[in-house]
Design an enzyme around this catalytic site. Structure first.
Site, PDB file in Angstrom:
ATOM      1  NE  ARG A 263     158.183 -41.155  29.246  1.00  0.00           N
ATOM      2  CZ  ARG A 263     157.658 -42.240  29.820  1.00  0.00           C
ATOM      3  NH1 ARG A 263     157.898 -42.508  31.069  1.00  0.00           N
ATOM      4  NH2 ARG A 263     156.890 -43.062  29.116  1.00  0.00           N
ATOM      5  CE1 TYR A 303     154.445 -49.642  30.341  1.00  0.00           C
ATOM      6  CE2 TYR A 303     154.689 -47.902  31.967  1.00  0.00           C
ATOM      7  CZ  TYR A 303     154.022 -48.455  30.905  1.00  0.00           C
ATOM      8  OH  TYR A 303     152.934 -47.816  30.394  1.00  0.00           O
ATOM      9  CB  CYS A 328     147.288 -59.061  48.322  1.00  0.00           C
ATOM     10  SG  CYS A 328     146.708 -58.440  49.890  1.00  0.00           S
TER      11      CYS A 328
HETATM   12  C1  LIG Z   1     151.301 -41.059  24.861  1.00  0.00           C
HETATM   13  C2  LIG Z   1     151.298 -40.150  23.718  1.00  0.00           C
HETATM   14  C3  LIG Z   1     152.051 -38.967  23.743  1.00  0.00           C
HETATM   15  C4  LIG Z   1     152.923 -38.569  24.899  1.00  0.00           C
HETATM   16  O1  LIG Z   1     154.023 -39.416  25.034  1.00  0.00           O
HETATM   17  P1  LIG Z   1     155.206 -38.986  26.022  1.00  0.00           P
HETATM   18  O2  LIG Z   1     156.160 -40.109  25.905  1.00  0.00           O
HETATM   19  O3  LIG Z   1     154.641 -38.881  27.393  1.00  0.00           O
HETATM   20  O4  LIG Z   1     155.765 -37.699  25.544  1.00  0.00           O
HETATM   21  C5  LIG Z   1     151.952 -38.128  22.661  1.00  0.00           C
HETATM   22  N1  LIG Z   1     151.188 -38.437  21.579  1.00  0.00           N
HETATM   23  C6  LIG Z   1     150.454 -39.571  21.527  1.00  0.00           C
HETATM   24  C7  LIG Z   1     149.621 -39.833  20.338  1.00  0.00           C
HETATM   25  C8  LIG Z   1     150.497 -40.469  22.576  1.00  0.00           C
HETATM   26  O5  LIG Z   1     149.788 -41.592  22.497  1.00  0.00           O
END
Ligand SMILES: *Cc1c(COP(=O)(O)O)cnc(C)c1O
Length: 402
Positions: A263, A303, A328
């Site tokens: 993210r 979410y 829908c």
């Molecule tokens: C989803 C995930 C991330 C990334 O998470 P972010 O919140 O997008 O930074 C990193 N490591 C693992 C193991 C994940 O499952």
């Protein structure tokens, strides 16, 4: 960034995902620089946005990849990520995925249970290989985030407890087919408080010290992803404070510091453009119906996630409206009670912060084609995924008609 929304939508159609590659570069460089003077590897979490051009862009800057399926491993390899910078995580890897990962000789497999370790050992033995592994430790720390995206408490399915991890390391260290090189935790997503990360890092670093004491030499200390971003009015964790906390926790340990931001890299690089179809009022409530829908961007529905929504360039007195799509389902909305000016057919609505968990969670629900994706870089725009067609969607079914 000043973006000509209208021109982009005219050129590429609607709905449309746009990613600012200069912003992504800036994020990567800022985080990497915070690690200056330390051995570090930033493994971009591919699941946040797995477009090949996005991964390639980060790979060229030096990023590795954190993958959660063999498909993501293939994407990382196709996009040019160095195989020794690819790690494979996830609670449920199939034998064929493990086998492929070992054959591709990626940096390591991140294990999430004792049973999985035995499977990996078996597959490695069959291939006559030694599997480099890390173990995902669940430090049982409350990450203080949304329960759906929290992963570091004992009550959820991820990782193993400290004592179990230690037993697994001892086993792996003796095995001819396992080579324990890393340790890992990932306590949740959209973290805006550093304390849970700091506490987790301290707990896991202590485990590394006790392993080093019995000659199990952990080389990669992976703190996972989860760095939060600004969707609304959040105060994000500062990069330098983040790195300093990890460095402090691992003081005296000779390890490469790793993290897996998803993210952080891409959320605010992206925006989702959609066109207004109609306005309507039901029992006094105003709805703006747009041509994008939950199948394109599901975070609000899934979410109840907040995304800032605007209609740039449209004048007029604002009033509150729900911005909804044509699918829908009552849950098909991008925002509720959004202040928007009066909108006409064809006006463009921008849903901000859509670069992470946007396109990757898109589906074809209602036989809607997935949107096109466009990159902006150095003032130029280019297509990085064409819009799906109806034919793309039925290709795997048509031959079975009779
Ligand atoms: C989803 C995930 C991330 C990334 O998470 P972010 O919140 O997008 O930074 C990193 N490591 C693992 C193991 C994940 O499952």
């Amino acid at each position: 960034m000043s973006i000509d929304y209208k021109a982009l939508v005219e050129k590429y159609g609607s709905p449309l995902y746009m990613y600012d590659f200069d912003y992504i570069e800036n994020r990567y460089v800022t985080l990497k620089e915070a690690f200056a003077g330390k051995k570090s590897l930033i493994n971009y979490a591919v699941k946040a946005n797995s477009n090949l051009s996005v991964i390639q862009h980060l790979a060229k800057l030096g990023a590795g990849a954190d993958c959660v399926s063999i498909g993501e491993v293939y994407r990382a390899l196709d996009a040019g990520v160095d195989k020794y910078k690819i790690i494979f995580s996830g609670v449920g890897k199939r034998d064929d995925e493990i086998e492929e990962a070992l054959k591709r000789d990626i940096l390591m497999l991140n294990l999430e249970s004792e049973a999985e370790m035995k499977r990996v050992e078996l597959v490695a033995k069959k291939l006559g290989k030694e599997a480099r592994i890390s173990i995902r430790v669940n430090p049982n720390i409350d990450p203080q985030t949304h329960p759906y995206i929290s992963t570091g408490l004992h009550e959820n399915k991820f990782g193993v407890e400290i004592d179990m991890a230690k037993r697994m390391y001892i086993y792996a260290n003796k095995s001819e087919h396992l080579n324990p090189v890393g340790i890992h935790f990932h306590i949740g997503s959209q973290l805006t408080n550093l304390d849970p990360i700091r506490e987790s890092a301290m707990i896991v670093a202590d485990l590394v010290r006790s392993l080093k004491a019995i000659k199990i030499d952990i080389k990669f200390f992976d703190v996972g992803g989860g760095i939060g971003v600004v969707y609304d009015d959040e105060t994000p964790i500062a990069e330098q404070a983040y790195v300093d906390a990890i460095a402090e926790a691992t003081k005296g340990l000779d390890v490469t510091l790793m993290c897996e931001p998803g993210r952080y890299m891409v959320a605010n690089a992206g925006a989702f453009f959609t066109k207004v179809l109609y306005e309507k009022i039901n029992s006094g409530k105003r709805f703006v119906i747009v041509d994008g829908a939950m199948n394109d961007l599901i975070r609000p529905s899934l979410y109840n996630a907040y995304h800032k929504i605007e209609a740039p360039g449209v004048e007029g007195e604002k009033s509150e409206a729900d911005v909804v799509g044509p699918v829908c389902e009552s849950g098909d909305f991008f925002g509720k009670n959004v202040a928007l000016p009066p909108l006409a057919h064809g006006d463009i609505v921008v849903v901000h912060s859509a670069g992470a968990y946007g396109f990757t969670m898109a589906s074809n629900y209602n036989t809607r084609p997935k949107p096109a994706e466009v990159a902006l870089q150095g003032g130029e725009d280019r297509l990085i995924r064409r819009r799906e067609t109806y034919e793309d969607q039925v290709r795997l079914e048509k031959e079975f008609l009779r």
